[in-house]
Scaffold this motif. Structure first.
Motif, PDB file in Angstrom:
ATOM      1  N   ILE A  16       0.868  -1.151  -0.132  1.00 28.19           N
ATOM      2  CA  ILE A  16       0.213   0.142  -0.040  1.00 28.19           C
ATOM      3  C   ILE A  16       0.886   1.254  -0.009  1.00 28.19           C
ATOM      4  O   ILE A  16       0.437   2.226  -0.754  1.00 28.19           O
ATOM      5  N   LEU A  20       0.689   3.973  -2.810  1.00 31.98           N
ATOM      6  CA  LEU A  20       0.490   5.466  -2.378  1.00 31.98           C
ATOM      7  C   LEU A  20       1.781   6.535  -2.956  1.00 31.98           C
ATOM      8  O   LEU A  20       1.596   7.680  -3.497  1.00 31.98           O
ATOM      9  N   LEU A  24       1.003   9.640  -5.459  1.00 31.35           N
ATOM     10  CA  LEU A  24       1.292  10.828  -4.890  1.00 31.35           C
ATOM     11  C   LEU A  24       2.159  11.544  -5.812  1.00 31.35           C
ATOM     12  O   LEU A  24       2.412  12.917  -6.016  1.00 31.35           O
TER      13      LEU A  24
END
Length: 146
Positions: A16, A20, A24
């Motif tokens: 995860i 992410l 981002l």
């Protein structure tokens, strides 16, 4: 027994986290470049406005000393620091642009340079934030009644 082991939880957290970080990175890149289209659009609009102003003037009449008294296309040889309207009033919010207008006799298709019956107007707009993103537009004004 039901549930997840500590190793499985750590692996899930790592996956995860990596996902992410990738998402981002894309958001940061897009946010950083989001002002560029606005700057290009404003520079293009400024250049087109100056070009239209110059090309709507008479072919030749006489010398004009200021932008308010320009009465023919060849008068348009100047540089504005910050965009200004036709009366010379600065336009709020566009102070960061440098506008250079050049008009010169040029050849155009069958119109020879020696005849002097075609004028090329070139408008160059440079934003203060990026000198490498210069917008250049040009157009011709011909003498329809030589």
């Amino acid at each position: 027994m039901r549930g997840a082991t500590l190793v499985e939880l750590i692996v899930a957290i790592i996956i995860i986290g990596v996902a992410l970080a990738g998402v981002l990175t894309v958001f940061v890149r897009n946010t950083r470049a989001s002002a560029d289209p606005l700057i290009w659009h404003q520079a293009t609009a400024i250049a087109e406005a100056y070009l239209e102003e110059a090309l709507t003037k008479n072919f030749t009449v006489g010398p004009g000393n200021t932008r308010q008294t320009f009465d023919d296309v060849l008068d348009y040889n100047f540089t504005d620091v910050g965009a200004h309207d036709q009366t010379g009033t600065p336009i709020a919010g566009l102070e960061g642009y440098t506008v250079q207008v050049q008009a010169a006799v040029d050849a155009l298709n069958d119109i020879t340079l020696a005849s002097g019956n075609a004028i090329r107007v070139t408008v160059t707009v440079t934003p203060a934030v990026s000198a490498s993103s210069t917008v250049v537009v040009s157009g011709y004004r011909a003498n329809y009644d030589p």
